[in-house]
Design an enzyme around this catalytic site. Sequence first.
Site, PDB file in Angstrom:
ATOM      1  N   CYS A   1       3.655  -2.968 -15.012  1.00 54.06           N
ATOM      2  CA  CYS A   1       4.090  -2.302 -16.245  1.00 54.06           C
ATOM      3  C   CYS A   1       3.054  -1.250 -16.665  1.00 54.06           C
ATOM      4  O   CYS A   1       2.849  -0.281 -15.952  1.00 54.06           O
ATOM      5  CB  CYS A   1       4.365  -3.318 -17.347  1.00 54.06           C
ATOM      6  SG  CYS A   1       5.329  -2.626 -18.716  1.00 54.06           S
TER       7      CYS A   1
ATOM      8  N   HIS B   1       8.603  -6.321 -14.542  1.00 50.88           N
ATOM      9  CA  HIS B   1       7.713  -7.478 -14.625  1.00 50.88           C
ATOM     10  C   HIS B   1       8.135  -8.527 -13.596  1.00 50.88           C
ATOM     11  O   HIS B   1       9.083  -9.274 -13.845  1.00 50.88           O
ATOM     12  CB  HIS B   1       7.770  -8.093 -16.022  1.00 50.88           C
ATOM     13  CG  HIS B   1       7.099  -7.291 -17.079  1.00 50.88           C
ATOM     14  ND1 HIS B   1       5.784  -7.496 -17.444  1.00 50.88           N
ATOM     15  CD2 HIS B   1       7.554  -6.264 -17.836  1.00 50.88           C
ATOM     16  CE1 HIS B   1       5.462  -6.633 -18.406  1.00 50.88           C
ATOM     17  NE2 HIS B   1       6.511  -5.878 -18.655  1.00 50.88           N
TER      18      HIS B   1
ATOM     19  N   GLU C   1       6.738 -11.247 -12.932  1.00 51.52           N
ATOM     20  CA  GLU C   1       6.514 -12.586 -13.504  1.00 51.52           C
ATOM     21  C   GLU C   1       7.659 -13.022 -14.412  1.00 51.52           C
ATOM     22  O   GLU C   1       7.775 -14.206 -14.750  1.00 51.52           O
ATOM     23  CB  GLU C   1       5.180 -12.630 -14.250  1.00 51.52           C
ATOM     24  CG  GLU C   1       5.148 -11.991 -15.615  1.00 51.52           C
ATOM     25  CD  GLU C   1       5.011 -10.484 -15.616  1.00 51.52           C
ATOM     26  OE1 GLU C   1       4.863  -9.916 -16.706  1.00 51.52           O
ATOM     27  OE2 GLU C   1       5.056  -9.866 -14.528  1.00 51.52           O
TER      28      GLU C   1
END
Length: 213
Positions: free
Chosen positions: A88, A193, A195
């Site tokens: 990001c 992202h 994650e």
Amino acid sequence: MNVGIIDYGSGNIRSVSKSFERAAFELESKVKINVIRSAQELKNMDRIVLPGVGAFADCIKGIKNINSLYKTLNDMVLGKSVPFLGICVGMQLLANYSNEHGRHNGFGWIEGEVVPIIRKDNDIKIPHMGWNSIEILKKHQIFENIKNGEDFYFVHSYNFNSKNKDYIYSETRYGGYITAVVIKNNIIGTQFHPEKSQIFGIQFIKNFLEWIP
């Protein structure tokens, strides 16, 4: 293998570290996930991850406020070619500069600028927040077992505009085209992202852990 996730006060460190731990577990490999808060710790890492949440200027300030971290990061990534992943704002920092709330210098590792997402119609909301499919433009190990058109999770208001389009390996469509992944030598940046992107995000992380630039 030692993987260093840099904690400089501007990233969702817990979420990122837990996702890397899960990916390492699934690979059944000897990977240790470390949260790094100093330049000295960084020197012992085999892979480096730079998350980023919030404003560009705050992120670059947070890094430079930690003694010798910025210099060591440059030495490790550019000098020693340690594999690097920016997430990001961690990707946007790779640019020469950002136009977010003024003009702010970035790392300059990949020539380009960070610019606001252009609202081309009323259906486009800023920030860009949610799931979007990615278009894989070039084959690369980072996309192993990830098909063209898979969905990843985005949260951002600015776009990385790489001057050299050869470094753009993936895009997503949100009004216009948004850079999703940039790659240059041992450096990878992702606007989404991983994650937060569930099964394909974990696969992306696994690919990074196994990647040999």
